[in-house]
Write a protein that holds these residues in place. Structure first.
Motif, PDB file in Angstrom:
ATOM      1  N   ASN A  31      62.023  54.790  -3.993  1.00 17.44           N
ATOM      2  CA  ASN A  31      63.309  54.114  -3.856  1.00 17.44           C
ATOM      3  C   ASN A  31      64.229  54.445  -5.035  1.00 17.44           C
ATOM      4  O   ASN A  31      65.449  54.474  -4.889  1.00 17.44           O
ATOM      5  CB  ASN A  31      63.115  52.599  -3.751  1.00 17.44           C
ATOM      6  CG  ASN A  31      62.321  52.041  -4.914  1.00 17.44           C
ATOM      7  OD1 ASN A  31      61.261  52.577  -5.265  1.00 17.44           O
ATOM      8  ND2 ASN A  31      62.804  50.982  -5.535  1.00 17.44           N
ATOM      9  N   HIS A  38      55.842  52.141  -9.706  1.00 20.72           N
ATOM     10  CA  HIS A  38      55.315  53.289  -8.968  1.00 20.72           C
ATOM     11  C   HIS A  38      54.039  53.836  -9.607  1.00 20.72           C
ATOM     12  O   HIS A  38      53.429  54.769  -9.064  1.00 20.72           O
ATOM     13  CB  HIS A  38      56.352  54.412  -8.930  1.00 20.72           C
ATOM     14  CG  HIS A  38      57.689  53.976  -8.400  1.00 20.72           C
ATOM     15  ND1 HIS A  38      58.846  54.030  -9.163  1.00 20.72           N
ATOM     16  CD2 HIS A  38      58.048  53.444  -7.208  1.00 20.72           C
ATOM     17  CE1 HIS A  38      59.861  53.581  -8.446  1.00 20.72           C
ATOM     18  NE2 HIS A  38      59.413  53.213  -7.261  1.00 20.72           N
ATOM     19  N   SER A  65      67.072  52.405  -1.708  1.00 20.16           N
ATOM     20  CA  SER A  65      66.318  52.030  -0.517  1.00 20.16           C
ATOM     21  C   SER A  65      67.018  52.458   0.772  1.00 20.16           C
ATOM     22  O   SER A  65      66.360  52.778   1.765  1.00 20.16           O
ATOM     23  CB  SER A  65      66.092  50.513  -0.494  1.00 20.16           C
ATOM     24  OG  SER A  65      65.171  50.123  -1.480  1.00 20.16           O
ATOM     25  N   ILE A  81      59.265  54.405  -0.140  1.00 20.73           N
ATOM     26  CA  ILE A  81      59.355  53.055  -0.681  1.00 20.73           C
ATOM     27  C   ILE A  81      60.770  52.557  -0.412  1.00 20.73           C
ATOM     28  O   ILE A  81      61.739  53.261  -0.688  1.00 20.73           O
ATOM     29  CB  ILE A  81      59.094  53.023  -2.203  1.00 20.73           C
ATOM     30  CG1 ILE A  81      57.749  53.657  -2.542  1.00 20.73           C
ATOM     31  CG2 ILE A  81      59.156  51.583  -2.726  1.00 20.73           C
ATOM     32  CD1 ILE A  81      56.553  52.933  -1.981  1.00 20.73           C
ATOM     33  N   ALA A  82      60.883  51.345   0.131  1.00 19.39           N
ATOM     34  CA  ALA A  82      62.205  50.796   0.405  1.00 19.39           C
ATOM     35  C   ALA A  82      62.158  49.284   0.402  1.00 19.39           C
ATOM     36  O   ALA A  82      61.134  48.678   0.742  1.00 19.39           O
ATOM     37  CB  ALA A  82      62.732  51.289   1.756  1.00 19.39           C
ATOM     38  N   ASP A  83      63.262  48.689   0.002  1.00 15.67           N
ATOM     39  CA  ASP A  83      63.448  47.259   0.162  1.00 15.67           C
ATOM     40  C   ASP A  83      63.350  46.967   1.662  1.00 15.67           C
ATOM     41  O   ASP A  83      63.990  47.636   2.472  1.00 15.67           O
ATOM     42  CB  ASP A  83      64.832  46.890  -0.378  1.00 15.67           C
ATOM     43  CG  ASP A  83      65.179  45.440  -0.166  1.00 15.67           C
ATOM     44  OD1 ASP A  83      64.801  44.612  -1.001  1.00 15.67           O
ATOM     45  OD2 ASP A  83      65.842  45.153   0.858  1.00 15.67           O
ATOM     46  N   TYR A 104      56.507  44.312  -3.331  1.00  9.56           N
ATOM     47  CA  TYR A 104      57.119  43.086  -3.850  1.00  9.56           C
ATOM     48  C   TYR A 104      57.092  42.029  -2.746  1.00  9.56           C
ATOM     49  O   TYR A 104      57.930  42.041  -1.840  1.00  9.56           O
ATOM     50  CB  TYR A 104      58.565  43.326  -4.265  1.00  9.56           C
ATOM     51  CG  TYR A 104      58.769  44.196  -5.485  1.00  9.56           C
ATOM     52  CD1 TYR A 104      57.696  44.636  -6.249  1.00  9.56           C
ATOM     53  CD2 TYR A 104      60.042  44.575  -5.866  1.00  9.56           C
ATOM     54  CE1 TYR A 104      57.898  45.431  -7.361  1.00  9.56           C
ATOM     55  CE2 TYR A 104      60.252  45.376  -6.988  1.00  9.56           C
ATOM     56  CZ  TYR A 104      59.175  45.809  -7.728  1.00  9.56           C
ATOM     57  OH  TYR A 104      59.377  46.602  -8.829  1.00  9.56           O
ATOM     58  N   ASN A 211      60.482  45.700  -2.304  1.00 12.92           N
ATOM     59  CA  ASN A 211      59.979  47.058  -2.137  1.00 12.92           C
ATOM     60  C   ASN A 211      58.682  47.080  -1.338  1.00 12.92           C
ATOM     61  O   ASN A 211      57.758  46.305  -1.610  1.00 12.92           O
ATOM     62  CB  ASN A 211      59.733  47.706  -3.496  1.00 12.92           C
ATOM     63  CG  ASN A 211      61.016  48.047  -4.206  1.00 12.92           C
ATOM     64  OD1 ASN A 211      62.095  47.969  -3.626  1.00 12.92           O
ATOM     65  ND2 ASN A 211      60.916  48.418  -5.474  1.00 12.92           N
TER      66      ASN A 211
END
Length: 334
Positions: A31, A38, A65, A81-83, A104, A211
């Protein structure tokens, strides 16, 4: 002739062995630029865990993201990886994204400002400049935040600021507010002290999943075992880093230049807090709860709108996780 046949056979066997050792080249688009959150990927890679299951992992630097969601959703990368709320927005626009593991469990989205600039909370945001990159999750989800705190979504202006330049932009007053992840909270406290003001989105009731590890849906359907191996090794790596961060930090610093050891240690302390909720500590590290996902979907639908509504169950799964690997709540501190 027999000698030639034997030579050809040996050559073929050697070629197969090299291919098996190297594994399938798989990309993971981050992201943001690599940091403590990471580090488990770099640790697992250094340990050869991905390689042992035939994965030659290539970690790509990200640009937000929004960008990683679209890149994975288009099939340009199998994993990213993204929100998670940002991923839902992208999926509503047709991106073929599926969430596989929360990193998260609590949102890391936080706004920071300096009190000396006359900003003391969201009611002071109108007319101000907010600095973040174009693909930043908080910019994508800004309409939800604005409506939640009761200010017009178009009352602020956004300024393009790179991930590593946010603090400098705030200090120079190029912008008056920045968005950043909560894991960098200590770094800003050290820089600005009592003048620092902040608000985590969770504190206004917007606690969407942060994330998360996402995959391209078509790739997932075609390579279910590879995806399961990737998820479980990643889950194992995060658990190992929670138990002892030093080896993970070493792996990160060995493979990524320009990072400060102390800063990454401070970030990891906050990251552990973001990783823990009632599900990751009981159902499995990285668990994505259907009830919480429903709320996240409704949040996006209510505040932003879903261009193309979709069945929520198609957008996530926790089935690839190893339920025996759980988040260690005793390691969490805020």
């Amino acid at each position: 002739m027999k000698i030639l046949n034997i030579a050809a056979l040996v050559s073929a066997l050697v070629g197969s062995a090299v291919a098996a050792h190297a594994g399938e080249s798989i990309s993971l688009v981050l992201n943001w630029t690599p940091a403590a959150d990471h580090s488990p990927f770099y640790y697992a890679k250094a340990q050869g865990w991905y390689e042992k299951v035939g994965i030659d992992l290539n970690i790509e630097v990200g640009k937000g993201s929004g960008v990683s969601s679209l890149k994975v959703g288009s099939g340009a990368a199998p994993f990213g990886i993204a929100d998670l709320a940002t991923m839902l927005v992208a999926r509503g626009k047709g991106a073929d994204d599926v969430a596989l593991m929360s990193i998260y469990a609590n949102t890391g989205q936080t706004f920071y400002w300096l009190k000396s600039y006359g900003v003391h909370g969201p009611k002071d945001f109108p007319g101000r400049k907010i600095g973040n990159p174009p693909g930043d999750a908080s910019r994508v989800m800004w309409p939800a935040f604005a409506k939640a705190v009761g200010i017009p979504p178009d009352s602020v202006s956004f300024v393009n600021v790179g991930p590593t330049a946010k603090t400098a932009a705030l200090k120079s007053r190029t912008v008056e507010i920045i968005s950043d992840f909560y894991n960098s909270h200590d770094l800003k406290l050290r820089e600005f002290g009592d003048d620092l003001g902040s608000l985590n989105w969770k504190d206004i009731g917007l606690n969407a999943y942060g994330n998360s590890l996402i995959a391209n849906g078509a790739f997932l359907d075609k390579h279910p075992k590879l995806a399961e191996n990737f998820v479980r090794i990643t889950q194992k790596a995060y658990a190992a880093c929670v138990a002892d961060f030093d080896p993970c930090l070493k792996a990160l610093l060995d493979q990524v230049t320009g990072l400060d050891r102390e800063e990454q240690q401070l970030q990891w302390k906050r990251i552990k807090y973001l990783m823990a909720d009632e599900f990751t500590t009981t159902q499995g590290l990285g668990w994505i709860d259907a009830g919480r996902m429903k709320k996240d979907y409704e949040l996006v639908q209510t505040y932003i709108g879903m261009e193309k509504p979709f069945p929520l169950e198609s957008a996530f799964t926790s089935k690839l996780l190893d339920p025996s690997i759980k988040m260690d709540a005793s390691k969490v501190e805020r």
